[in-house]
Write a protein that holds these residues in place. Structure first.
Motif, PDB file in Angstrom:
ATOM      1  N   LEU A  85     -55.284  -4.281  32.198  1.00 44.24           N
ATOM      2  CA  LEU A  85     -54.355  -3.323  31.609  1.00 44.24           C
ATOM      3  C   LEU A  85     -55.102  -2.160  32.112  1.00 44.24           C
ATOM      4  O   LEU A  85     -56.114  -1.854  32.523  1.00 44.24           O
ATOM      5  CB  LEU A  85     -54.413  -3.576  30.132  1.00 44.24           C
ATOM      6  CG  LEU A  85     -53.787  -5.061  29.488  1.00 44.24           C
ATOM      7  CD1 LEU A  85     -54.061  -4.810  28.053  1.00 44.24           C
ATOM      8  CD2 LEU A  85     -52.878  -5.184  30.085  1.00 44.24           C
ATOM      9  N   TYR A  86     -53.969  -1.071  32.170  1.00 45.73           N
ATOM     10  CA  TYR A  86     -54.413   0.495  32.330  1.00 45.73           C
ATOM     11  C   TYR A  86     -55.295   0.783  30.965  1.00 45.73           C
ATOM     12  O   TYR A  86     -54.875   1.540  30.166  1.00 45.73           O
ATOM     13  CB  TYR A  86     -53.181   1.302  32.491  1.00 45.73           C
ATOM     14  CG  TYR A  86     -52.510   0.649  33.538  1.00 45.73           C
ATOM     15  CD1 TYR A  86     -53.056   1.051  34.988  1.00 45.73           C
ATOM     16  CD2 TYR A  86     -51.333   0.371  33.689  1.00 45.73           C
ATOM     17  CE1 TYR A  86     -52.253   0.534  36.282  1.00 45.73           C
ATOM     18  CE2 TYR A  86     -50.306  -0.004  34.605  1.00 45.73           C
ATOM     19  CZ  TYR A  86     -50.973   0.154  36.027  1.00 45.73           C
ATOM     20  OH  TYR A  86     -50.074  -0.130  37.118  1.00 45.73           O
ATOM     21  N   GLU A  87     -56.725   0.784  31.086  1.00 49.95           N
ATOM     22  CA  GLU A  87     -57.378   0.863  29.998  1.00 49.95           C
ATOM     23  C   GLU A  87     -57.546   2.383  29.677  1.00 49.95           C
ATOM     24  O   GLU A  87     -58.003   2.801  28.236  1.00 49.95           O
ATOM     25  CB  GLU A  87     -58.900   0.507  30.420  1.00 49.95           C
ATOM     26  CG  GLU A  87     -58.915  -1.060  30.510  1.00 49.95           C
ATOM     27  CD  GLU A  87     -60.129  -1.855  30.228  1.00 49.95           C
ATOM     28  OE1 GLU A  87     -61.179  -1.196  29.802  1.00 49.95           O
ATOM     29  OE2 GLU A  87     -60.050  -2.971  29.955  1.00 49.95           O
ATOM     30  N   PHE A  88     -57.164   3.418  30.415  1.00 55.79           N
ATOM     31  CA  PHE A  88     -57.222   4.619  30.128  1.00 55.79           C
ATOM     32  C   PHE A  88     -56.164   5.238  29.070  1.00 55.79           C
ATOM     33  O   PHE A  88     -56.097   6.191  28.527  1.00 55.79           O
ATOM     34  CB  PHE A  88     -57.319   5.791  31.212  1.00 55.79           C
ATOM     35  CG  PHE A  88     -56.011   5.517  32.350  1.00 55.79           C
ATOM     36  CD1 PHE A  88     -55.032   6.515  31.980  1.00 55.79           C
ATOM     37  CD2 PHE A  88     -55.758   4.458  33.114  1.00 55.79           C
ATOM     38  CE1 PHE A  88     -53.817   6.244  32.677  1.00 55.79           C
ATOM     39  CE2 PHE A  88     -54.997   4.429  33.981  1.00 55.79           C
ATOM     40  CZ  PHE A  88     -53.654   5.279  33.630  1.00 55.79           C
ATOM     41  N   ILE A  92     -49.871   2.307  22.693  1.00 55.03           N
ATOM     42  CA  ILE A  92     -48.512   2.514  22.643  1.00 55.03           C
ATOM     43  C   ILE A  92     -47.922   3.094  23.868  1.00 55.03           C
ATOM     44  O   ILE A  92     -46.711   2.867  24.436  1.00 55.03           O
ATOM     45  CB  ILE A  92     -48.273   3.600  21.498  1.00 55.03           C
ATOM     46  CG1 ILE A  92     -46.724   3.818  21.170  1.00 55.03           C
ATOM     47  CG2 ILE A  92     -48.928   4.972  21.692  1.00 55.03           C
ATOM     48  CD1 ILE A  92     -46.133   2.619  20.833  1.00 55.03           C
ATOM     49  N   LYS A  93     -48.899   3.864  24.651  1.00 55.54           N
ATOM     50  CA  LYS A  93     -48.356   4.442  25.896  1.00 55.54           C
ATOM     51  C   LYS A  93     -48.005   3.440  26.915  1.00 55.54           C
ATOM     52  O   LYS A  93     -47.275   3.362  27.709  1.00 55.54           O
ATOM     53  CB  LYS A  93     -49.179   5.742  26.332  1.00 55.54           C
ATOM     54  CG  LYS A  93     -49.111   6.899  25.591  1.00 55.54           C
ATOM     55  CD  LYS A  93     -49.615   7.976  26.309  1.00 55.54           C
ATOM     56  CE  LYS A  93     -49.440   9.326  25.731  1.00 55.54           C
ATOM     57  NZ  LYS A  93     -50.140  10.601  25.965  1.00 55.54           N
ATOM     58  N   ALA A 132     -60.863   0.648  24.477  1.00 52.72           N
ATOM     59  CA  ALA A 132     -61.668   0.489  23.144  1.00 52.72           C
ATOM     60  C   ALA A 132     -61.357  -0.797  22.294  1.00 52.72           C
ATOM     61  O   ALA A 132     -61.790  -1.395  21.644  1.00 52.72           O
ATOM     62  CB  ALA A 132     -61.264   1.349  22.083  1.00 52.72           C
ATOM     63  N   TYR A 133     -60.491  -1.369  23.071  1.00 51.71           N
ATOM     64  CA  TYR A 133     -59.991  -2.719  22.453  1.00 51.71           C
ATOM     65  C   TYR A 133     -60.747  -4.049  22.960  1.00 51.71           C
ATOM     66  O   TYR A 133     -61.447  -3.932  24.027  1.00 51.71           O
ATOM     67  CB  TYR A 133     -58.505  -3.275  23.268  1.00 51.71           C
ATOM     68  CG  TYR A 133     -57.395  -2.378  22.648  1.00 51.71           C
ATOM     69  CD1 TYR A 133     -57.620  -1.342  21.880  1.00 51.71           C
ATOM     70  CD2 TYR A 133     -56.208  -2.723  22.847  1.00 51.71           C
ATOM     71  CE1 TYR A 133     -56.516  -0.421  21.427  1.00 51.71           C
ATOM     72  CE2 TYR A 133     -55.121  -2.163  22.369  1.00 51.71           C
ATOM     73  CZ  TYR A 133     -55.026  -0.937  21.709  1.00 51.71           C
ATOM     74  OH  TYR A 133     -53.972  -0.010  21.377  1.00 51.71           O
ATOM     75  N   LEU A 141     -51.954  -7.368  23.119  1.00 44.07           N
ATOM     76  CA  LEU A 141     -51.074  -6.213  23.897  1.00 44.07           C
ATOM     77  C   LEU A 141     -50.360  -6.710  25.074  1.00 44.07           C
ATOM     78  O   LEU A 141     -49.240  -6.415  25.211  1.00 44.07           O
ATOM     79  CB  LEU A 141     -52.040  -4.998  24.206  1.00 44.07           C
ATOM     80  CG  LEU A 141     -51.257  -3.722  24.577  1.00 44.07           C
ATOM     81  CD1 LEU A 141     -50.829  -3.167  23.344  1.00 44.07           C
ATOM     82  CD2 LEU A 141     -52.295  -2.907  25.222  1.00 44.07           C
ATOM     83  N   ALA A 142     -51.029  -7.498  25.935  1.00 40.23           N
ATOM     84  CA  ALA A 142     -50.378  -8.079  26.824  1.00 40.23           C
ATOM     85  C   ALA A 142     -49.244  -8.859  26.475  1.00 40.23           C
ATOM     86  O   ALA A 142     -47.914  -8.973  27.272  1.00 40.23           O
ATOM     87  CB  ALA A 142     -51.390  -8.867  27.828  1.00 40.23           C
TER      88      ALA A 142
END
Length: 241
Positions: A85-88, A92-93, A132-133, A141-142
């Protein structure tokens, strides 16, 4: 929904998957079982368009993943075993980014995010950056991102890894509801007890070759999935076909 016809994938002279044919129909939860390195992830990545292949054909909703990849990807979702995932981004975004790609309306995405984030108990964490997840939170989330555009076909690679028992229970319920509504799911797992209880059909692959496939009750016979898997895993693929 998903038609895999004589699919093979070679790396040099090594056949990761050899002449695989499977059909997953609407309404079916189809389990994909095999040892590590058997060819499960290779097949799933090819089916969702992440991995090129020359031999065979894979069709999604009647369209070729090789010839019409965008049309296929509009109606499917893929959940890898280790979500990248896009960790930055805050959670929600990231979900809104995925919803934008699929053209999900503001009202629909808000309702689905609220429902699934609450169900998987990460609603209060969506403002935090994905970096942070925990692994389990990233997996949740995925899953939400995969569900947000209501795909016809969901491909999953070890979806229960990293999920707590409550989240795993909710995922199994969602999977069944998705297929009861006319969708289809093709997923790999090492959790044989879950596959036996959840799946309508199952395929067992060994060394890149299909060694058993069909309705769960016909594959099991009088045994359990674990017993059948262990027995077939000790049989040469050429002898089992």
């Amino acid at each position: 929904m998903l038609q895999i016809e004589h699919f093979s994938k070679y790396y040099g002279d090594f056949a990761a998957v050899s002449d695989l044919s499977l059909h997953i129909a609407p309404g079916e939860i189809y389990g994909f079982i095999g040892h590590n390195g058997a060819g499960k992830t290779t097949t799933l990545k090819a089916a969702c368009g992440l991995l090129d292949f020359a031999d065979g054909e894979i069709r999604i909703d009647g369209k070729s993943i090789k010839e019409q990849p965008l049309d296929c990807k509009r109606v499917l979702a893929y959940i890898p075993d280790n979500p990248d995932l896009y960790e930055f981004l805050p959670g929600i975004k990231y979900l809104n980014f995925v919803a934008d790609i699929y053209g999900v309306s503001a009202a629909d995405r808000a309702e689905r995010i609220e429902r699934y984030a609450s169900l998987f108990a990460i609603r209060d964490d969506l403002a935090q950056p994905i970096s942070a997840y925990s692994h389990g939170m990233k997996q949740k989330l995925a899953i939400i991102a995969a569900l947000i555009h209501q795909p016809k076909l969901i491909l999953m690679d070890e979806p229960f890894v990293g999920l707590d028992p409550i989240a795993a229970h909710h995922l199994k319920t969602i999977m069944r509801e998705h297929c009861d509504a006319g969708g289809a799911i093709f997923f790999s797992t090492h959790v044989l007890e879950v596959a036996e209880k959840l799946c309508d059909k199952v395929a067992i692959i060994r060394g890149g070759k299909l060694i058993a496939a069909g309705a769960m009750e016909s594959v099991l016979g009088d045994g359990s999935l674990e017993e059948v898997f262990l027995e077939l895993s000790q049989t040469e693929p050429s002898d089992a076909e």
